[in-house]
Design a protein around this motif. Structure first.
Motif, PDB file in Angstrom:
ATOM      1  N   SER A 159       3.841  11.150  -1.227  1.00 25.85           N
ATOM      2  CA  SER A 159       4.630  11.281  -0.106  1.00 25.85           C
ATOM      3  C   SER A 159       6.128  11.979  -0.480  1.00 25.85           C
ATOM      4  N   SER A 175      -4.259   6.726   5.674  1.00 24.47           N
ATOM      5  CA  SER A 175      -2.720   7.069   4.706  1.00 24.47           C
ATOM      6  C   SER A 175      -2.204   8.552   5.146  1.00 24.47           C
ATOM      7  N   ALA A 195       0.545   4.838   4.805  1.00 15.72           N
ATOM      8  CA  ALA A 195      -0.083   4.180   4.564  1.00 15.72           C
ATOM      9  C   ALA A 195      -0.191   2.225   4.186  1.00 15.72           C
ATOM     10  N   PRO A 197       0.710   5.698  -0.473  1.00 19.95           N
ATOM     11  CA  PRO A 197       0.155   7.281  -1.371  1.00 19.95           C
ATOM     12  C   PRO A 197      -0.141   7.715  -2.310  1.00 19.95           C
ATOM     13  N   GLN A 204      -4.926   6.662  -1.680  1.00 19.52           N
ATOM     14  CA  GLN A 204      -3.985   5.773  -2.130  1.00 19.52           C
ATOM     15  C   GLN A 204      -4.019   4.744  -2.273  1.00 19.52           C
ATOM     16  N   THR A 248       1.225  -1.088  -0.219  1.00 19.67           N
ATOM     17  CA  THR A 248      -0.138  -0.097  -0.421  1.00 19.67           C
ATOM     18  C   THR A 248       0.751   0.932   0.399  1.00 19.67           C
ATOM     19  N   THR A 267       0.324  11.209   5.967  1.00 16.71           N
ATOM     20  CA  THR A 267       2.048  11.941   5.197  1.00 16.71           C
ATOM     21  C   THR A 267       1.845  13.355   5.202  1.00 16.71           C
TER      22      THR A 267
END
Length: 188
Positions: A42, A129, A92, A39, A173, A37, A131
């Protein structure tokens, strides 16, 4: 009232007839792989890993097109590090049941057939997610867009080697996997 009943019965019979004529073969495809997984955006270039499993009913319409209802599962978790093994606060993560439908276009080449898939589906689970650009932490049902590229291998194309991803815009994501699958033909 009788006209409505007659129309409904005719529609069911016609649909059944068309379905029987268009589906040439049926099979079951089981895929397992290394889940990931990441995002959309990032700073630290993160991707969290885990496990992926999926089953598909393969409905072959022609040698180059298949329709595939699917049911799968993915779980990924953060280890607190980026792709270069440096510590990070970004992550993520996904733990979800995946379901929906896809269409596969395949080059009808013997032994090695490249393919591409696209469709629409939903994920039920937990999605994180975090970030520098956004922070999403959602549970529930979210739509996703499946996309895959890969190769079908073997005389009957019964081995599937692919990159499969599920883009989930509402949490910014994508989840997916590098997966290997086996296709098992079903009798008519």
């Amino acid at each position: 009232m009788h006209l409505k009943k007659l129309f409904c019965i005719s529609l069911v019979l016609a649909t059944s007839f068309v379905y029987c004529q268009t589906i040439k073969e049926k099979a079951l495809n089981i895929m397992v792989g290394y889940g990931i997984t990441a995002p959309y955006d990032s700073v630290d270039d993160i991707a969290d890993d885990g496990f992926y499993l999926q089953g598909e009913l393969v409905l072959t319409v022609a040698s180059w097109v298949e329709f595939k209802p699917y049911l799968g599962f993915i779980t990924t978790s953060s280890n607190g590090k980026d792709l270069n093994n440096n510590p990070t606060n970004e992550k993520a993560e996904t733990k979800a049941l995946l379901f929906g439908g896809k269409a596969r276009l395949r080059a009808p080449i013997p032994w090695v057939a490249p393919y591409a898939e696209i469709g629409i589906g939903a994920s039920v689970g937990k999605f994180v997610s975090e970030t520098a650009f956004y922070n999403y932490n959602k549970s529930g049902i979210l739509y996703h867009i499946p996309f895959a590229l890969g190769l079908e291998l073997g005389k009957q194309h019964q081995v599937d080697l692919g990159l499969t991803y599920y883009f989930t815009p509402s949490v910014k994501q994508f989840s997916g996997a590098f997966a290997v699958g086996i296709t098992i033909p079903l009798k008519h």
